[in-house]
Every structure is written in structure tokens, then in C-alpha cells.
Enzyme design. Structure first.
Site, PDB file in Angstrom:
ATOM      1  CE1 TYR A   1      -4.492  -1.114   0.047  1.00 43.16           C
ATOM      2  CE2 TYR A   1      -3.321  -3.130   0.994  1.00 43.16           C
ATOM      3  CZ  TYR A   1      -4.264  -2.565   0.413  1.00 43.16           C
ATOM      4  OH  TYR A   1      -5.582  -3.322   0.138  1.00 43.16           O
TER       5      TYR A   1
ATOM      6  CD  GLU B   1      -6.524  -6.348   1.023  1.00 45.68           C
ATOM      7  OE1 GLU B   1      -5.559  -6.006   1.474  1.00 45.68           O
ATOM      8  OE2 GLU B   1      -7.194  -5.587   0.420  1.00 45.68           O
TER       9      GLU B   1
END
Length: 391
Positions: A98, A140
Site C-alpha cells: 500500500y 484482507e
């Protein structure tokens, strides 16, 4: 939720950012792939990148999330985040990726919008990004825990134990883990990622719906359409080894007792096949209406299986439409599917899978029949442009 200051800045700049996402996301991907070319080679779908559908999906998702934060500050767009998180988990995306996305995305935003990106504007949109990113990371992480695998470690070498042609361009593959363990349990409606080594050295990944779970194995069906599916059709046979991911997907069969309507078109029949097989295995007594539309009998994958499965259920019926039937076929079942002719029970939960025009038409017909919008679920093959368009 966004801080009050950031909320006002995002609200004020959302039209400018939203209007420029068509420029921002292609630039973002160019920067990302220039920095990490292996991501395009081995992770991202090269076909979706080429036609721009992945760029539009990212742009739409980011804008939809920002809009939700401004308009509904006390809630997150759960369906949007869940859909993305399942797709990310199926690919093995991890939290450490990310910051990389953040760096190149914000570089693209600054380059496109220029002086409009003041430090205050950058800080506000940075807050949006990390709210979304951290929500996805949390989802996730939970999905990896539920799958019983370390974060990102979703792929297993599997042997192809069976291969069956359903039509001229649809083939079903049955796989079992090489280590002898049973295939991971999957919920009806989920999909697996399949990774193959292509001639140019790329290791591309695609998702395929699970069409059955026979005796500790997994079964997925592939339409010959795209570089990975062509490779599977042309080069992968019985006894070959492929890398298969753990099952993911948030559009799964409701386990209650409400009436069900399963509507599919073309290769969209694959998740419905898995759902029907599960209902048969569990000896379900639910009312089930199975609807399928296709070009012709020859194009209809699982054409013989559909009446067999429906016939094994206590309270089920099947309705099939063909656009161009080859032989004798009822006139009222020729052309596009028309669910307005069916008796849809009150309280029905519906599942749709197929081309977007088909699903839009069917959804409209179901709403007209009184099915609640919240009870109409759908699966899209590829980037979910419909979901982000609806917000």
C-alpha cells in the site's frame, strides 16, 4: 471517519479530483510499472490494463470511497470494500504494497492537478487514501486468517486430475493439491485464482468461478477468452501442474431458507453450477428458480447438467432462453431472458452472473417483480465497473 477539516477540503476538491481521475489513474499505473515492471508481468491483468478497465475501476473505487466519506461520514461502503478485499486476497496482496501504491498515486495526482494540490489538499486526500487502505488491510488480514494461510501466501501447486470440454470454447479443470491434502473448502459462488507461466516469461493470474467440489478436489471452468484462458485450453492437460489460489469471493450462497433465483448468461453459469451442486449435496428443500440465457444450445456450458441438478432438488425449476436455437425450441423461450414471465415468490434472494447488459436487464425485471434491491447479488468477471458506477 475524516477529520472535519479534511471533510470540507475533500468536499470542495472532489469535483476536480473526480474530473481528473481519467488522467490520474493511467499516469499512476505508468509510474508504478516503470518502478516495478514485475507487477505488470506477474500480478496485474495485462489485458485489463491494455483496454483501461482496471484504471477505470481504481478511479471509480477511490472516488466512490471519498464521496461516501463526505456524504455518509459514520459508515464505510461495505460492499465496495469487501469486493476489493476479496479480489486483493485472491491475488496475495499484502499490507506492505500500500505505501508503494500511495507514493505513485499521489505523484500522479500532483502531476495532473499541479498547483491545485496545496499541502492542505494533499493532506486531506492522504487521509482518504489511508482510511481506505487501512480498511482494506484489516479486511484482507481477516480473510487470510479465515483461509488459514499467512498473509499473501495463497497459492498452492495443484495437479490437474481431470479435464472436460463443456462446449467448443469452455473447458472444466479438476485440480488437487500436489501435497496430497484436500483442496481448501470453498463457499458456493466463490472463485480461485490460477497462475500460469506464459511463453514470454510472465506469470499471469486470472480468477475463475468454482463450478464444483468433487471428492476433496476443486473444479473450475474456463472460457477461451484471453491469454491465460487460451494457455489453459491449449497447453494444460491431465497430470500437468498449475498454481491455484485459495478460494475467495464475497458473492456466496445464502444459507437461509428463502426462495432462490439463480440467473446466468453465457459463462456466468459457472458459479450457479457450483451453487446448484451444493444445494443438491445438502438435500435442500428451498424453492429454487434457475434461469439461463445463451446464444444457442451448442454454446450452453453445463447444458445437460442443469436439468439433472434441478431434477434432484425437491422444489426447483429451470428456465432457459436461446437467442438462436439450432433445433425446435419454444418461441416464448427464444431471444433474451424475460423474467417478467416467471412467478417469483415473495422474499426471493437472487444471484446474477453474466454480461453487464444481461444483469442490468434481469435486475430491473426482479425489482419490478418486487424483489428487494438488497436481495439481488451479482458477480462480475473482471474489474467491477458496475459497482463503482452505482457508488
Amino acid at each position: 471517519m475524516l477529520s472535519p477539516k479534511s471533510t470540507e477540503i475533500v468536499r470542495a476538491t472532489l469535483p476536480a479530483v473526480g474530473g481528473a481521475v481519467g488522467e490520474i489513474t493511467p499516469l499512476f499505473y505508468r509510474k508504478l510499472f516503470a518502478d516495478r515492471p514485475e507487477l505488470l508481468r506477474d500480478l496485474f491483468n495485462r489485458g485489463n490494463q491494455a483496454v483501461g478497465s482496471q484504471q477505470r475501476a481504481l478511479a471509480g473505487a477511490f472516488a466512490a470511497f471519498a464521496t461516501s466519506l463526505v456524504e455518509h461520514p459514520d459508515t464505510y461502503p461495505v460492499t465496495l470494500l469487501s469486493r476489493i478485499a476479496h479480489k486483493h486476497a485472491s491475488l496475495g496482496i499484502t499490507a506492505d504494497q500500500y505505501p508503494l501504491v500511495h507514493r505513485h498515486l499521489f505523484a500522479a495526482i500532483a502531476e495532473v492537478l499541479g498547483e491545485a494540490v496545496t499541502p492542505e489538499v494533499a493532506a486531506a486526500w492522504d487521509e482518504v487514501y489511508w482510511l481506505m487502505a487501512n480498511a482494506l488491510i484489516e479486511l484482507e488480514t481477516r480473510l487470510y486468517e479465515q483461509a488459514g494461510v499467512p498473509a499473501g501466501d495463497v497459492f498452492t501447486d495443484c495437479r490437474v486430475t481431470g479435464r472436460r470440454a463443456e462446449t467448443a470454447d469452455v473447458t472444466t479443470f479438476t485440480v488437487r493439491p500436489l501435497d496430497g491434502r484436500p483442496a481448501p473448502a470453498a463457499r458456493p459462488g466463490q472463485y480461485v485464482s490460477v497462475q500460469v507461466a506464459l511463453p514470454d516469461g510472465a506469470r499471469q493470474i486470472r480468477q475463475y468461478s468454482i463450478s464444483g467440489q468433487p471428492d476433496g478436489a476443486l473444479q473450475f471452468s474456463v472460457k477461451r477468452d484471453g491469454e491465460v484462458s487460451r494457455h489453459l485450453h491449449d497447453h494444460v492437460g491431465t497430470d500437468d501442474v498449475v498454481r491455484v489460489g485459495a478460494p475467495f469471493g464475497d458473492v456466496t450462497l445464502d444459507e437461509g431458507d428463502a426462495p432462490l433465483l439463480l440467473a446466468s448468461a453465457g459463462i456466468g453459469c459457472t458459479p450457479m453450477q457450483g451453487m446448484l451442486a451444493h444445494l443438491v449435496t445438502t438435500a435442500s428443500e428451498r424453492r429454487v428458480i434457475a434461469v439461463h440465457a445463451d446464444r444457442s444450445e451448442a454454446d450452453h456450458a453445463f447444458r445437460d447438467d442443469l436439468p439433472l441438478l434441478v431434477g434432484k432438488l425437491a422444489n426447483a425449476e429451470a428456465h432457459v432462453w436461446y437467442e438462436r436455437p439450432a433445433g425446435a425450441w419454444p418461441a416464448e423461450r427464444t431471444g433474451y431472458a424475460d423474467l417478467s414471465t416467471l412467478d417469483v415468490p415473495a422474499g426471493t434472494v437472487a444471484y446474477l452472473c453474466g454480461p453487464l447488459p444481461f444483469m442490468r436487464a434481469v435486475r430491473g425485471q426482479l425489482l419490478e417483480a418486487g424483489v428487494a434491491a438488497a436481495d439481488i447479488h451479482y458477480e462480475v468477471f473482471g474489474p467491477d465497473l458496475w459497482l463503482v458506477a452505482e457508488g
